[in-house]
Design an enzyme around this catalytic site. Structure first.
Site, short mmCIF file in Angstrom:
data_model
loop_
_atom_site.label_atom_id
_atom_site.label_comp_id
_atom_site.label_asym_id
_atom_site.label_seq_id
_atom_site.Cartn_x
_atom_site.Cartn_y
_atom_site.Cartn_z
N ASP A 105 0.84 -1.20 0.00
CA ASP A 105 0.00 0.00 0.00
C ASP A 105 0.87 1.25 0.00
O ASP A 105 0.60 2.22 -0.73
CB ASP A 105 -0.89 0.01 1.25
CG ASP A 105 -2.16 -0.81 1.07
OD1 ASP A 105 -2.64 -0.93 -0.07
OD2 ASP A 105 -2.66 -1.34 2.07
N SER A 106 1.90 1.25 0.84
CA SER A 106 2.76 2.43 0.93
C SER A 106 3.52 2.66 -0.37
O SER A 106 3.63 3.80 -0.85
CB SER A 106 3.76 2.27 2.09
OG SER A 106 3.07 2.16 3.33
#
Length: 385
Positions: A173-174
């Site tokens: 996600d990051s």
């Protein structure tokens, strides 16, 4: 306040949970105005995610507070005529539209790229999805753990006995959020030089594999499939986690001079003369034997003592900290990485959020306010929920 690189840029943010909100948080830190468009009554799922049940009930879960400081919130139902009218007005005046729905969802709501470009020819539209907008997997649902598994990341995390392991935070996600922020910034720079708006189709799977660096490139270039090595670095030795008198210590003596300095400082100047350890490739072959010798020497002092001794000598070394210990480092305070903000709604509570590690002209990038209450800015944008 200083002029920031994205001052004046307006972002309409349809995203939920993490990858998209993390992207728009970066844009906000660089000065953009970010308006979250949330479903009336419910809002971003992250409002209900976090370890504190009371905050979750308030719609201010820890995950939401962390990634949405400095943004605004309006409630819009994209399936209602009034909601569509309000959304189209916002898009017409925006620089960026960001969403992380499953591929094709926004188009099925009537807002494919052709329609969005009609509303605003200069729009930069970024769609973050698990696998991209086309291809055989494009319609499949994806969360961080799904992408971690499919990327091969979990197959090299851990030891041969514990693999596969999930990385301990939502790294895909990051990475997806960071790559989206980079792509949006690049598109805005291109538009500023006389270009048009564009459609950015970001695949979290592809971004994650790209970020794996040598783990993927070693296989592509040399045909060598990576294996899980726990806390050891496959590219060099000694490079990994070692034992001290009171806890683990990371050492990365990746250069010959660093290895020789390490051996001298730990009281083993004889090791570089050993044929097993003299050259880089030999050290990798005899990694376990070398680690045993170094661990015996390192157990004579604490991790903090070795960190100071080795760092002064030019050998990269540092303790292995908990998250709480890391956040307490004076280095972070000294650079203004953490910001304490008023709690949303204005009660006596406070909330601390992170920056992104970038200083602009010597100043840390900070949110200009706390995360918004759901629909807090409806009136500002003429939205009736």
């Amino acid at each position: 306040m200083q002029q920031l690189p994205l001052d004046g840029i307006k972002v309409v943010d349809l995203t939920n949970v993490l990858a998209g909100p993390y992207c728009s948080y970066q844009l906000m830190l660089f000065g953009a105005e970010v308006v979250k468009v949330e479903m009336p009554g419910d809002g971003d799922l992250a409002r209900r995610l976090g370890p504190d049940p009371e905050l979750n009930r308030e719609g201010l879960g820890a995950s939401f507070l962390a990634q949405n400081a400095g943004k605004k919130s309006v409630e819009i139902d994209l399936k209602s005529p009034a909601g569509r009218q309000a959304f189209e007005a916002m898009v017409a005046g925006a620089d960026v539209l960001l969403e992380n729905f499953r591929a094709g969802v926004l188009a099925r709501l009537g807002y494919g790229w052709d329609r969005l470009r009609e509303l605003n020819p200069g729009l930069v539209y970024c769609a973050i999805s698990g696998f991209g907008q086309n291809g055989p997997m494009s319609g499949a649902p994806a969360y961080d753990q799904i992408v971690q598994g499919l990327s091969g990341m979990m197959s090299v995390t851990g030891t041969p006995e514990t693999v596969p392991l999930r990385v301990g935070f939502p790294i895909c996600d990051s990475i997806g959020g960071l790559m989206a922020a980079l792509a949006i910034s690049a598109a805005l720079a291109g538009r500023a030089r006389g270009g048009a708006g564009c459609f950015l189709d970001l695949s979290m799977l592809e971004a994650s594999i790209s970020a794996m660096g040598w783990t993927a490139s070693n296989y592509l270039v040399s045909g060598v499939e990576p294996e899980p090595m726990g806390d050891q670095n496959a590219t060099a030795a000694p490079s990994g986690t070692f034992e001290t008198a009171d806890g683990p210590l990371n050492i990365a003596a990746n250069q010959q001079v660093q290895f020789e300095t390490l051996c001298r400082l730990v009281g083993r100047p004889d090791l570089p003369a050993d044929p097993r350890f003299a050259a880089r490739e030999a050290r990798k072959t005899h990694r376990r034997a070398l680690n045993r010798e170094l661990n015996l020497a390192l157990r004579t002092r604490t991790a903090l003592e070795w960190e100071e001794i080795l760092s002064r000598g030019g050998v990269p070394a540092a303790r292995v900290l908990t998250v709480a210990q890391a956040l307490a480092l004076g280095q972070l305070r000294g650079r203004g990485f953490l910001t304490e903000l008023p709690f949303p709604g204005g009660d006596e509570r406070r909330v601390t959020v992170t920056g992104n590690g970038v200083l602009v002209d010597g100043a840390a990038l900070r949110p200009r306010g706390p995360a918004p209450l759901l629909g807090q800015h409806n009136a500002e944008f003429g939205v009736t929920s």
